[in-house]
Design a protein around this motif. Structure first.
Motif: not given
Length: 139
Positions: A108-129
């Protein structure tokens, strides 16, 4: 009713965490030093073995830490360790973050909007040593 009690007892025993030890063995000891951080160990040492907890039918984290610690200390004494080091580990993903890009177009208003976001991923493995330690002898 009494027939179910042995079954519940068997289930309880089978679901407790087990420990697997890989390493060297020395003469049995009566006591071991317990550390929760590597910086607290002041003497030169070598790692003589590793204890790995295994969880069969249990949910990790249901306060099994005390049971694991008790069993690990007993194993350390039996294997002849001078000390035992408990620590947690966190293995991170190689790509520890993910970028997302989205484009929205309003016709309708011929407006373009572009957004970029960064998402932090959790550790792939955790445990006890759990490491068994033998102090190095002075030469």
């Amino acid at each position: 009713m009494y027939k179910i009690y042995p079954l519940l007892l068997l289930l309880f025993i089978a679901c407790r965490p087990k420990l697997v030890y890989v390493g060297s063995s020395y003469q049995q000891k009566d006591s071991v030093a317990v550390f929760v951080g590597e910086a607290a160990i002041t003497k030169p040492y070598m790692v003589m073995g590793v204890i790995q907890p295994e969880y069969f039918g249990t949910v990790q984290g249901l306060n099994y830490d005390a049971v694991i610690a008790e069993k690990a200390i007993k194993t350390a004494k039996e294997k002849g360790a001078d000390a035992i080091l408990f620590s947690n580990y966190y293995l991170k993903n190689e790509g520890a973050s993910r970028n997302r890009q989205s484009t929205t177009i309003y016709t309708d208003s011929s407006v373009q909007r572009q957004s970029t976001s960064t998402e932090t991923l959790p550790p792939s493995a955790t445990g006890k040593q759990i490491l068994l330690i033998k102090y190095k002898q002075a030469e």
